[in-house]
Design a protein around this motif. Structure first.
Motif, PDB file in Angstrom:
ATOM      1  N   LYS A 250      -6.108   5.079  -7.429  1.00 14.57           N
ATOM      2  CA  LYS A 250      -6.612   4.731  -6.093  1.00 14.57           C
ATOM      3  C   LYS A 250      -8.141   4.834  -6.031  1.00 14.57           C
ATOM      4  O   LYS A 250      -8.728   4.566  -4.986  1.00 14.57           O
ATOM      5  CB  LYS A 250      -6.026   5.672  -5.033  1.00 14.57           C
TER       6      LYS A 250
ATOM      7  N   MET B 183      -8.240   1.615  -1.037  1.00 16.24           N
ATOM      8  CA  MET B 183      -8.688   2.425  -2.167  1.00 16.24           C
ATOM      9  C   MET B 183      -9.962   3.198  -1.832  1.00 16.24           C
ATOM     10  O   MET B 183     -10.672   2.866  -0.887  1.00 16.24           O
ATOM     11  CB  MET B 183      -8.899   1.536  -3.394  1.00 16.24           C
TER      12      MET B 183
ATOM     13  N   ASN C 161      -5.336  -0.876  -8.736  1.00 17.42           N
ATOM     14  CA  ASN C 161      -4.596  -0.063  -7.767  1.00 17.42           C
ATOM     15  C   ASN C 161      -3.259   0.421  -8.315  1.00 17.42           C
ATOM     16  O   ASN C 161      -2.721   1.445  -7.887  1.00 17.42           O
ATOM     17  CB  ASN C 161      -4.374  -0.862  -6.485  1.00 17.42           C
TER      18      ASN C 161
ATOM     19  N   ARG D  52      -6.065  -5.094  -7.039  1.00 20.70           N
ATOM     20  CA  ARG D  52      -4.665  -4.638  -7.039  1.00 20.70           C
ATOM     21  C   ARG D  52      -4.212  -4.244  -8.442  1.00 20.70           C
ATOM     22  O   ARG D  52      -3.360  -3.365  -8.611  1.00 20.70           O
ATOM     23  CB  ARG D  52      -3.758  -5.739  -6.489  1.00 20.70           C
TER      24      ARG D  52
ATOM     25  N   ARG E  82       0.818  -1.205   0.000  1.00 23.35           N
ATOM     26  CA  ARG E  82       0.000   0.000   0.000  1.00 23.35           C
ATOM     27  C   ARG E  82       0.857   1.263   0.000  1.00 23.35           C
ATOM     28  O   ARG E  82       0.346   2.358  -0.171  1.00 23.35           O
ATOM     29  CB  ARG E  82      -0.933   0.011   1.221  1.00 23.35           C
TER      30      ARG E  82
END
Length: 663
Positions: A303, A331, A299, A296, A43
């Motif tokens: 975001k 997110m 991501n 992901r 992250r």
């Protein structure tokens, strides 16, 4: 075979930040770019790209290299495939030769599966556009859906004939092996050896990776056969994992990064119709419930996710469970529903681009508002249901890793649901503590399962300090210096023995100008030192050879790193860039640059290596002492040790004179 001239042109043209920017959202960090690792779950950014050096480094996994090695790592391209991809991206002409039967046999299994999948994509598309059956059935269907010829070509839409083995026969006639046709799921082979097409009589939706490689297919049946599934996807294979793929991601990636938002829909036609309407930052979950791997994937590019739901509320509550998964990945998520009877496909077809955009902007709600508005109707005046609703909302909030965001959402939930903020905070704390306790129980359970009952276990220290390999670190420094400063010209101190007027020999320090690579080479030659690490030794020899050439282009060397050198070289080159990830300057902490004292840094590293090797020689000599050693041999060893100790004193004095803060 790709010519050397073409490869050179590709390297000269390709920019590593542009290539990687197609797969990872990069943000400026000084003279570099940083982003989330595309190779691990994280992250906070640990992925660094250096436009100056034209290399990248992923500090979470240790991977690194040039734009070509990135494509080889991320997309599993072969070297020629990576070159072809870059040539296509930058419109560089490259000679493509048809893959021969021998090449197909020699290709590894994964590549053979990609070849089969690409052939199938072309076959289905050509069948749609050129065969009478394809035009009458498949093309008519797509036209009725409102898809233009340009859209059909862009997404590579196709048609698989109604005949049982039309595709398989064609593939076999072209030299593709039945084994690979079966492995990618295009052909079903029965136990008696007979085979038939999996997607017989279906319109075809090719499913592509982030880089555009064809991974699999979705096929829709057009008849009313109740025994057959309406949609059929390729089965799992070495190249297709549906939980890790998003339909439309190849065509959407640039728009997602540019708009800093991704629209998530349910079906293939939703994606295509939205694209055709001009809204390109849209993907679908490829026939599966939303998974963490798919989230992901988004991501890496943004975001922000906006989930688009059909107007039909049936099954909506089950669908919004995916929102919690999005929140867990840190997110930001919004939700937008369409009017009753509409889905993204139909709504985009009926409205103009401006109207669709305006509707999405006006109706996209924060997830907390969406949950409240959707579930409040169910609760109405029932206090028990309302309590369950509030708990459901707090459960979602508990999934958010960021504490500040959690508190903001608690305040919002308190306002909407008209309940004490403190009560919500207490509930949130209980949920988080429960999650921690359950995680600890699982950890203890897994630990205890390996121990026998009543077994006495000796307490071991949890961490052991790893012994530093000094030679490795010093040799690594030598490679680092050559890579970063090899062509720099610096002033060095040479100690020369001279006789004075009285005939006494004294040491005289003279300052001499050398290029850094020359100084290192001469110093190691003087002491007959060869680097111990085989890979460092190969890189050292390669660099010395390159520097001795009249025109050594450092950036060109970084770009064209050979695969065996790429990992090590980028590890060394990008180690200092790692500090940028910490944003020390924002904390008013400034790191001194080695360029300010390169001469000292070089001299100190060489002398440190000499000193270490002398220490090792002394230790080896001392270990040779035995009770029965002859007296003359013992005296000889002692003399050698004494001489080495004197040399150490000289080296120590030299280090003391030029000692810097880097080692």
């Amino acid at each position: 075979m790709i010519t050397r001239e073409t490869i050179d042109k590709v390297f000269e043209t390709a920019r590593v930040e542009e290539v990687i920017g197609d797969f990872v959202q990069l943000k400026r960090a000084g003279s570099n770019y940083k982003g989330l690792s595309p190779f691990s779950e994280e992250r906070t950014p640990s992925f660094m790209v250096s436009p100056v050096k034209q290399i990248w480094k992923d500090f979470s996994t240790g991977k690194g290299g040039s734009s070509v090695t990135f494509l080889m790592e991320h997309e599993h391209f072969t070297y020629p495939e990576a070159i072809r991809y870059l040539a296509n991206k930058y419109n560089i002409e490259i000679e493509e030769t048809e893959v021969s039967q021998e090449d197909k046999i020699e290709a590894n299994e994964r590549e053979s599966m990609y070849l089969v999948s690409e052939f199938a994509k072309s076959y289905f598309h050509d069948t749609l556009l050129q065969s009478e059956e394809g035009k009458a059935i498949g093309l008519t269907y797509f036209k009725e859906r409102g898809f233009t010829s340009e859209t059909i070509a862009k997404f590579g839409l196709g048609y698989s004939p109604e005949t049982w083995d039309a595709f398989t026969k064609e593939a076999l006639s072209k030299g593709y092996q039945l084994d690979y046709l079966e492995k990618v799921g295009l052909t079903i082979v029965r136990e008696d050896g007979k085979h038939f097409d999996r997607f017989k009589g279906r319109v075809m939706f090719p499913i592509q990776s982030l880089s555009g490689r064809n991974l699999g297919f979705g096929g829709r049946i057009l008849t009313n056969d109740k025994k057959a599934a309406k949609y059929l996807n390729s089965p799992e294979s070495d190249i297709y994992h549906k939980s890790k793929v998003l339909y439309g991601i190849f065509h959407a990636k640039q728009a997602i990064a540019k708009q800093n938002n991704c629209y998530l829909v349910e079906g293939y036609t939703d994606v295509i119709q939205m694209h055709q309407a001009g809204i390109e930052n849209v993907v679908a979950s490829s026939g599966t419930a939303l998974t963490p791997d798919q989230i992901r994937l988004i991501n890496r590019l943004t975001k922000n996710i906006t989930v688009l739901f059909d107007g039909d509320a049936a099954g909506l509550r089950a669908s919004i469970r995916g929102i919690d998964l999005i929140l867990e990945e840190g997110m930001n998520v919004k939700v937008c529903t369409f009017p009753d009877g509409d889905d993204p496909d139909s709504f985009a077809r009926k409205n103009s681009y401006e109207d669709v955009i305006q509707y999405l902007e006006n109706n996209a709600k924060d997830f907390i508002q969406f949950k409240a508005s959707m579930l409040m109707d169910e609760a109405k005046n029932d206090p028990i249901k309302k309590a369950d609703l509030i708990r459901d909302m707090v459960v979602s909030i508990s999934k958010i890793p960021d504490r500040i965001k959690r508190e903001v959402y608690i305040q919002e939930c308190s306002r909407i649901m008209e309940i004490s903020e403190q009560v919500l905070l207490n509930t949130l704390a209980q949920l988080i503590q429960k999650d921690i306790s359950e995680a600890n129980k699982k950890l203890k359970s897994s630990d205890n399962s390996e121990q026998k009952a009543f077994e006495v276990v000796k307490n071991e220290p949890q961490f052991t300090q790893e012994k530093v390999n000094i030679v490795f670190e010093l040799e690594r420094k030598i490679i680092e210096i050559l890579l970063l400063y090899g062509n720099y010209e610096e002033q060095f101190e040479d100690v020369i023995l001279k006789a004075n007027d009285e005939g006494e020999v004294t040491e005289v320090v003279e300052k001499v100008d050398y290029k850094v690579f020359q100084r290192i080479y001469l110093s190691l030659q003087e002491d007959e030192i060869e680097l111990a690490n085989p890979l460092f030794r190969d890189i050292y020899n390669d660099l010395i050879e390159k520097y001795n050439q009249e025109e050594f282009n450092r950036e060109h060397y970084f770009q064209q790193l050979s695969p065996e050198f790429a990992q090590t070289v980028t590890d060394i080159l990008m180690q200092e860039e790692k500090e940028v990830l910490h944003n020390w300057e924002t904390k008013h902490i400034y790191v001194k640059q080695k360029e300010q004292t390169i001469g000292q840094y070089v001299t100190e590293t060489i002398i440190s290596l000499r000193e270490y090797l002398i220490n090792k020689l002394i230790m080896d000599l001392m270990q040779s002492f035995t009770p029965d050693i002859p007296e003359e041999v013992l005296e000889e060893i002692k003399t050698s040790i004494n001489d080495y100790n004197k040399l150490k004193v000289v080296l120590t004095n030299n280090i003391g004179r030029i000692r810097s803060t880097y080692y």
